[in-house]
Design a protein around this motif. Structure first.
Motif, mmCIF file in Angstrom:
data_model
loop_
_atom_site.group_PDB
_atom_site.id
_atom_site.type_symbol
_atom_site.label_atom_id
_atom_site.label_comp_id
_atom_site.label_asym_id
_atom_site.label_seq_id
_atom_site.Cartn_x
_atom_site.Cartn_y
_atom_site.Cartn_z
ATOM 1 N N GLY A 233 6.445 -1.380 -6.669
ATOM 2 C CA GLY A 233 7.126 -2.473 -7.351
ATOM 3 C C GLY A 233 6.440 -2.967 -8.613
ATOM 4 N N LEU A 234 5.235 -2.483 -8.900
ATOM 5 C CA LEU A 234 4.549 -2.881 -10.130
ATOM 6 C C LEU A 234 4.448 -1.675 -11.070
ATOM 7 C CD1 LEU A 234 1.568 -5.090 -8.863
ATOM 8 C CD2 LEU A 234 3.765 -5.835 -9.792
ATOM 9 N N PRO A 235 4.737 -1.870 -12.356
ATOM 10 C CA PRO A 235 4.700 -0.740 -13.280
ATOM 11 C C PRO A 235 3.286 -0.304 -13.666
ATOM 12 C CG PRO A 235 5.244 -2.750 -14.444
ATOM 13 C CD PRO A 235 5.201 -3.098 -12.984
ATOM 14 N N ASP A 236 2.327 -1.220 -13.584
ATOM 15 C CA ASP A 236 0.949 -0.923 -13.980
ATOM 16 C C ASP A 236 0.008 -1.131 -12.803
ATOM 17 O OD1 ASP A 236 1.599 -0.484 -16.769
ATOM 18 O OD2 ASP A 236 1.844 -2.664 -16.927
ATOM 19 N N PRO A 237 -1.129 -0.423 -12.811
ATOM 20 C CA PRO A 237 -2.076 -0.610 -11.709
ATOM 21 C C PRO A 237 -2.811 -1.942 -11.835
ATOM 22 C CG PRO A 237 -3.037 0.807 -13.368
ATOM 23 C CD PRO A 237 -1.614 0.552 -13.790
ATOM 24 N N ILE A 238 -3.404 -2.366 -10.727
ATOM 25 C CA ILE A 238 -4.342 -3.477 -10.790
ATOM 26 C C ILE A 238 -5.738 -2.860 -10.792
ATOM 27 C CG2 ILE A 238 -2.815 -5.231 -9.810
ATOM 28 C CD1 ILE A 238 -4.121 -4.784 -7.093
ATOM 29 N N PHE A 239 -6.614 -3.412 -11.600
ATOM 30 C CA PHE A 239 -7.974 -2.891 -11.758
ATOM 31 C C PHE A 239 -8.969 -3.783 -11.034
ATOM 32 C CE2 PHE A 239 -6.006 -0.753 -15.370
ATOM 33 C CZ PHE A 239 -6.621 0.490 -15.335
ATOM 34 N N PHE A 240 -10.107 -3.211 -10.691
ATOM 35 C CA PHE A 240 -11.173 -3.939 -10.015
ATOM 36 C C PHE A 240 -12.501 -3.655 -10.712
ATOM 37 C CE2 PHE A 240 -7.764 -3.499 -7.066
ATOM 38 C CZ PHE A 240 -7.733 -4.712 -6.386
ATOM 39 N N ALA A 241 -13.300 -4.706 -10.901
ATOM 40 C CA ALA A 241 -14.589 -4.595 -11.578
ATOM 41 C C ALA A 241 -15.632 -3.919 -10.704
ATOM 42 C CB ALA A 241 -15.087 -5.986 -11.996
ATOM 43 N N GLN A 242 -15.381 -3.888 -9.413
ATOM 44 C CA GLN A 242 -16.261 -3.216 -8.460
ATOM 45 C C GLN A 242 -15.414 -2.462 -7.455
ATOM 46 O OE1 GLN A 242 -19.882 -6.358 -7.793
ATOM 47 N NE2 GLN A 242 -19.620 -4.718 -6.352
ATOM 48 N N VAL A 243 -15.904 -1.329 -7.012
ATOM 49 C CA VAL A 243 -15.228 -0.579 -5.967
ATOM 50 C C VAL A 243 -15.213 -1.402 -4.684
ATOM 51 C CG1 VAL A 243 -15.337 1.507 -4.535
ATOM 52 C CG2 VAL A 243 -15.683 1.655 -7.016
ATOM 53 N N ARG A 244 -16.279 -2.127 -4.428
ATOM 54 C CA ARG A 244 -16.338 -2.988 -3.233
ATOM 55 C C ARG A 244 -15.160 -3.965 -3.213
ATOM 56 N NH1 ARG A 244 -18.065 -7.753 -0.924
ATOM 57 N NH2 ARG A 244 -19.388 -7.532 0.914
ATOM 58 N N ASP A 245 -14.817 -4.533 -4.362
ATOM 59 C CA ASP A 245 -13.692 -5.466 -4.435
ATOM 60 C C ASP A 245 -12.374 -4.771 -4.108
ATOM 61 O OD1 ASP A 245 -15.477 -7.439 -5.179
ATOM 62 O OD2 ASP A 245 -14.926 -7.393 -7.303
ATOM 63 N N ALA A 246 -12.203 -3.551 -4.610
ATOM 64 C CA ALA A 246 -10.979 -2.801 -4.318
ATOM 65 C C ALA A 246 -10.886 -2.480 -2.827
ATOM 66 C CB ALA A 246 -10.925 -1.520 -5.145
ATOM 67 N N LEU A 247 -12.013 -2.116 -2.237
ATOM 68 C CA LEU A 247 -12.026 -1.835 -0.800
ATOM 69 C C LEU A 247 -11.717 -3.091 0.004
ATOM 70 C CD1 LEU A 247 -15.117 0.530 -0.740
ATOM 71 C CD2 LEU A 247 -12.734 1.181 -0.308
ATOM 72 N N ALA A 248 -12.205 -4.233 -0.452
ATOM 73 C CA ALA A 248 -11.883 -5.500 0.214
ATOM 74 C C ALA A 248 -10.381 -5.772 0.119
ATOM 75 C CB ALA A 248 -12.685 -6.646 -0.403
ATOM 76 N N TYR A 249 -9.796 -5.467 -1.028
ATOM 77 C CA TYR A 249 -8.355 -5.641 -1.201
ATOM 78 C C TYR A 249 -7.578 -4.733 -0.234
ATOM 79 C CZ TYR A 249 -3.769 -5.785 -3.413
ATOM 80 O OH TYR A 249 -2.430 -5.930 -3.645
ATOM 81 N N VAL A 250 -8.010 -3.483 -0.147
ATOM 82 C CA VAL A 250 -7.325 -2.505 0.707
ATOM 83 C C VAL A 250 -7.484 -2.849 2.187
ATOM 84 C CG1 VAL A 250 -7.410 -0.079 1.466
ATOM 85 C CG2 VAL A 250 -7.430 -0.632 -0.965
ATOM 86 N N LYS A 251 -8.672 -3.254 2.587
ATOM 87 C CA LYS A 251 -8.953 -3.499 4.002
ATOM 88 C C LYS A 251 -8.684 -4.936 4.431
ATOM 89 C CE LYS A 251 -12.294 0.245 4.322
ATOM 90 N NZ LYS A 251 -11.943 1.010 5.500
ATOM 91 N N GLY A 252 -8.404 -5.816 3.467
ATOM 92 C CA GLY A 252 -8.182 -7.221 3.773
ATOM 93 C C GLY A 252 -6.739 -7.549 4.108
ATOM 94 N N PRO A 253 -6.511 -8.741 4.624
ATOM 95 C CA PRO A 253 -5.171 -9.144 5.062
ATOM 96 C C PRO A 253 -4.276 -9.693 3.949
ATOM 97 C CG PRO A 253 -6.739 -10.854 5.605
ATOM 98 C CD PRO A 253 -7.529 -9.712 5.011
ATOM 99 N N GLU A 254 -4.793 -9.936 2.741
ATOM 100 C CA GLU A 254 -4.010 -10.604 1.705
ATOM 101 C C GLU A 254 -3.011 -9.723 0.972
ATOM 102 O OE1 GLU A 254 -7.494 -10.939 1.538
ATOM 103 O OE2 GLU A 254 -7.490 -12.808 2.667
ATOM 104 N N ARG A 255 -3.159 -8.426 1.078
ATOM 105 C CA ARG A 255 -2.294 -7.507 0.333
ATOM 106 C C ARG A 255 -0.863 -7.626 0.816
ATOM 107 N NH1 ARG A 255 -1.391 -2.453 1.917
ATOM 108 N NH2 ARG A 255 -3.273 -2.454 3.170
ATOM 109 N N ASP A 256 0.074 -7.728 -0.133
ATOM 110 C CA ASP A 256 1.475 -7.884 0.270
ATOM 111 C C ASP A 256 2.389 -6.809 -0.311
ATOM 112 O OD1 ASP A 256 1.420 -8.712 -2.333
ATOM 113 O OD2 ASP A 256 2.344 -10.650 -1.982
ATOM 114 N N ALA A 257 1.821 -5.746 -0.845
ATOM 115 C CA ALA A 257 2.635 -4.644 -1.371
ATOM 116 C C ALA A 257 2.046 -3.322 -0.885
ATOM 117 C CB ALA A 257 2.669 -4.682 -2.896
ATOM 118 N N ASP A 258 2.888 -2.308 -0.790
ATOM 119 C CA ASP A 258 2.429 -0.984 -0.378
ATOM 120 C C ASP A 258 1.628 -0.331 -1.489
ATOM 121 O OD1 ASP A 258 3.649 -1.126 2.127
ATOM 122 O OD2 ASP A 258 5.525 -0.277 1.376
#
Length: 169
Positions: free
Chosen positions: A54-79
């Motif tokens: 649903g998003l045309p552009d990616p979201i970026f992360f300043a650290q890989v750890r932050d991206a992993l937190a996004y992936v493994k965390g409960p706040e994500r609301d899109a596939d």
């Protein structure tokens, strides 16, 4: 009958397009971290980009750890359609992780627990496309080589104390 066949072909083409993961995009000077909203090119260490449905552009992360937190965390609301991380095995240096040397997170080898900090000052989890490069980094900097699915959620979701920046040798 011709309309039915045409409709079936169009539907199949749409499904194939939806199933195909988007390619990684070049990290430009305008790329901002999803959590910090800071320019990524001003921070050392590996980066990540996640493409969401649903998003045309990616979201970026300043650290890989932050991206992993996004992936493994409960706040994500899109596939997640695609997840890419900097390949530090081909990066020029820790301070210049590269703008186009992306590798798929699902196939990457990560070094967790090394004595290095990422772009936001937290302990970093360092990605490599090559297992031998990851093992070499772990031998020099400490840590354990693991795959994405083996990184415990607590490793990226637990609070950390931010210390003065350390960079790998």
């Amino acid at each position: 009958m011709k309309r039915l066949v045409l409709a079936a072909l169009l539907l199949a083409a749409c499904r194939e397009d939806e199933a195909r993961a988007p390619d990684p995009v070049t990290m430009t000077g305008e790329a901002l971290g999803h959590f910090c909203m800071m320019q990524l090119d001003r921070h050392p260490g590996p980066k990540a980009q996640i493409h969401l449905a649903g998003l045309p552009d990616p979201i970026f992360f300043a650290q890989v750890r932050d991206a992993l937190a996004y992936v493994k965390g409960p706040e994500r609301d899109a596939d997640i359609r695609a997840f890419y991380v900097s390949d530090m095995g081909v990066a020029a240096s820790w301070d210049a992780p590269g703008i186009d040397n992306w590798t798929e997170a699902a196939t990457a080898h990560f070094v967790a627990g090394a004595g290095v900090t990422g772009g936001m000052g937290a302990p970093e989890i360092v990605p490599f496309s090559d297992a031998a490069a990851a093992r070499g980094f772990a031998d020099r900097e400490g840590g354990e080589v693991m795959r994405l699915e083996d990184i415990p959620a607590g490793t990226v979701l637990a609070p950390v104390e931010i210390t003065p920046e350390e960079t790998p040798t």
